[in-house]
Design a protein around this motif. Structure first.
Motif, short mmCIF file in Angstrom:
data_model
loop_
_atom_site.label_atom_id
_atom_site.label_comp_id
_atom_site.label_asym_id
_atom_site.label_seq_id
_atom_site.Cartn_x
_atom_site.Cartn_y
_atom_site.Cartn_z
N ASP A 16 52.73 41.36 48.82
CA ASP A 16 51.86 40.26 49.22
C ASP A 16 51.01 39.76 48.05
N GLU A 17 50.56 40.69 47.18
CA GLU A 17 49.70 40.29 46.06
C GLU A 17 50.38 39.25 45.17
N ALA A 18 51.70 39.37 45.01
CA ALA A 18 52.42 38.46 44.12
C ALA A 18 52.53 37.06 44.69
N GLN A 19 52.22 36.88 45.97
CA GLN A 19 52.29 35.56 46.58
C GLN A 19 50.94 34.83 46.49
N ARG A 20 49.95 35.48 45.88
CA ARG A 20 48.62 34.90 45.81
C ARG A 20 48.37 34.18 44.49
N THR A 21 47.25 33.47 44.43
CA THR A 21 46.78 32.86 43.19
C THR A 21 46.15 33.94 42.33
N GLY A 22 46.42 33.88 41.03
CA GLY A 22 45.83 34.89 40.16
C GLY A 22 46.26 34.70 38.71
N ALA A 23 45.96 35.71 37.91
CA ALA A 23 46.33 35.72 36.49
C ALA A 23 47.28 36.89 36.25
N TYR A 24 47.91 36.90 35.09
CA TYR A 24 48.85 37.97 34.78
C TYR A 24 48.96 38.14 33.27
N LEU A 25 49.39 39.33 32.87
CA LEU A 25 49.67 39.65 31.47
C LEU A 25 51.10 40.15 31.37
N LEU A 26 51.84 39.65 30.39
CA LEU A 26 53.16 40.16 30.05
C LEU A 26 53.02 40.92 28.74
N VAL A 67 49.49 42.12 37.11
CA VAL A 67 49.11 41.00 37.97
C VAL A 67 47.69 41.21 38.47
N ILE A 68 46.85 40.18 38.35
CA ILE A 68 45.44 40.26 38.73
C ILE A 68 45.17 39.26 39.85
N THR A 69 44.83 39.76 41.01
CA THR A 69 44.54 38.90 42.15
C THR A 69 43.28 39.40 42.85
N SER A 70 43.02 38.87 44.04
CA SER A 70 41.84 39.27 44.80
C SER A 70 42.26 39.82 46.15
N LYS A 71 41.60 40.89 46.57
CA LYS A 71 41.91 41.49 47.87
C LYS A 71 41.58 40.55 49.02
N ASP A 72 40.58 39.69 48.83
CA ASP A 72 40.20 38.78 49.92
C ASP A 72 40.93 37.44 49.84
N ALA A 73 41.85 37.31 48.86
CA ALA A 73 42.68 36.10 48.71
C ALA A 73 41.84 34.84 48.57
N ASN A 74 40.66 34.95 47.98
CA ASN A 74 39.77 33.80 47.84
C ASN A 74 39.83 33.13 46.48
N LEU A 75 40.70 33.60 45.58
CA LEU A 75 40.81 32.95 44.28
C LEU A 75 41.52 31.61 44.42
N THR A 76 40.94 30.58 43.80
CA THR A 76 41.52 29.25 43.80
C THR A 76 42.20 28.99 42.46
N ALA A 109 41.26 26.92 40.22
CA ALA A 109 40.21 26.87 39.20
C ALA A 109 39.77 28.27 38.79
N HIS A 110 39.69 29.18 39.78
CA HIS A 110 39.35 30.56 39.46
C HIS A 110 40.42 31.19 38.57
N GLY A 111 41.69 30.92 38.89
CA GLY A 111 42.79 31.46 38.09
C GLY A 111 42.74 30.96 36.66
N ARG A 112 42.44 29.67 36.48
CA ARG A 112 42.33 29.12 35.13
C ARG A 112 41.15 29.71 34.38
N TYR A 113 40.06 29.96 35.10
CA TYR A 113 38.88 30.58 34.49
C TYR A 113 39.24 31.99 34.00
N LEU A 114 39.94 32.75 34.84
CA LEU A 114 40.38 34.08 34.45
C LEU A 114 41.28 34.03 33.22
N GLU A 115 42.25 33.13 33.24
CA GLU A 115 43.18 33.01 32.12
C GLU A 115 42.42 32.74 30.82
#
Length: 300
Positions: A45-55, A95-104, A106-112
């Motif tokens: 489920d986490e991979a289906q959310r908005t978030g950031a990632y590192l390869l 993969v970096i996401t949020s447990k409450d699925a509240n990242l938008t 804009a939040h993802g871009r901020y994290l990146e």
């Protein structure tokens, strides 16, 4: 120092495989996996959310022997499928996401943006991103929340063995500090070579401090096969530090421009002197004690 409880879960019970990481009372969620288990990660489920990632991928010619690409996505799984086809260098994903699925978005871009900035400041990996996106405008409260989110990432990722954004402390602590993460400041001098280096153990890492003077080029060669290999590794590290600006060479001497963490005091000493070094004996504190004696304090 305030303690932290970090929860790691090995999904199939094997170390190095699909792993989740969380901090109690933190909304963030981190998922790490080798490339060989990408299919399993994408089903989560986490991979289906908005978030950031590192390869991350090993590369002997890269800073810290690691190459790193940092990105964000509305749906992380979709972007990772693309990278599976288009990027060959990586062998691990975080993969970096949020447990409450509240990242938008804009939040993802901020994290990146923050993660890329930290990775470049840390200087521990070769950042593959060609550009550094500016921080997107967020409401003041959201920006504060995301900055806190990033501080927790700086704790979680090293526990997973990912040091890409582990930025060394900017300032050494005072001599005699009661903070167990800090040591006295140790010095390594060689008048003939023009070396005058200072170092301190900070957060468990032996760190050469900004302002230290070291050799401008690494001269050691060695005779035995094992020595030749070790010297080649030291030379490569020295060259990487020069190329990324951590050591600025002027008039044949090197000046350390930022705090540099090393795997051991001997490696730090070798980079400073341009030859092999027994760091536990050659780094000396103001009271004349060696790093080795400080390291062994309280054992006997």
């Amino acid at each position: 120092m305030t303690g932290r409880q970090i929860k790691l879960f090995l999904v199939d019970g094997s170390p190095g495989s699909l792993t989740t990481a969380e901090i109690t009372n933190w909304t963030g969620h981190v998922l790490s996996a080798p490339r060989s288990e990408l299919a399993d990660l994408l089903k989560r489920d986490e991979a289906q959310r908005t978030g950031a990632y590192l390869l991350l991928g090993e590369d002997e010619e890269a800073v810290g022997n690691t190459r790193c690409y940092i990105g964000e996505a509305d749906v992380v799984a979709e972007r990772l499928r693309h990278h599976q086809r288009e990027k060959d260098f990586w062998d691990r994903v975080v993969v970096i996401t949020s447990k409450d699925a509240n990242l938008t978005k804009a939040h993802g871009r901020y994290l990146e943006s923050r993660i890329i900035d930290l990775a470049r400041r840390a200087g521990r990996v070769k950042v593959e991103n060609g550009t550094a996106p500016p921080l997107p405008a967020l409401p003041e409260a959201d920006a504060s929340d995301m900055d806190y989110f990033v501080t927790q990432l700086e704790i979680v990722l090293p526990v997973l063995g990912v040091n890409a954004i582990r930025v060394p402390s900017a300032k050494p602590g005072p001599s005699g500090s009661r903070d167990e993460s800090l040591s006295p400041v140790f010095q390594l001098r060689n008048g003939k070579l023009g070396v005058d280096a200072r170092a301190q153990q900070i957060d468990g890492e032996f760190t050469m401090l900004a302002g230290s003077t070291v050799v401008g080029t690494w001269q050691g060669v060695g005779k035995a096969e094992s020595t030749v290999k070790a010297y080649a590794s030291y030379r490569a590290q020295h060259e990487h530090l020069v190329s990324d600006g951590a050591i600025a060479v002027e008039a044949g001497r090197g000046r350390v421009t930022r705090n540099i963490p090393f795997s051991s005091p001997s490696t730090a000493g070798s980079i400073a002197l341009g030859r092999s070094c027994n760091g536990r004996r050659e780094w000396i504190a103001a009271d004349g004690s060696t790093f080795g004696s400080w390291e062994s304090r309280g054992v006997e």
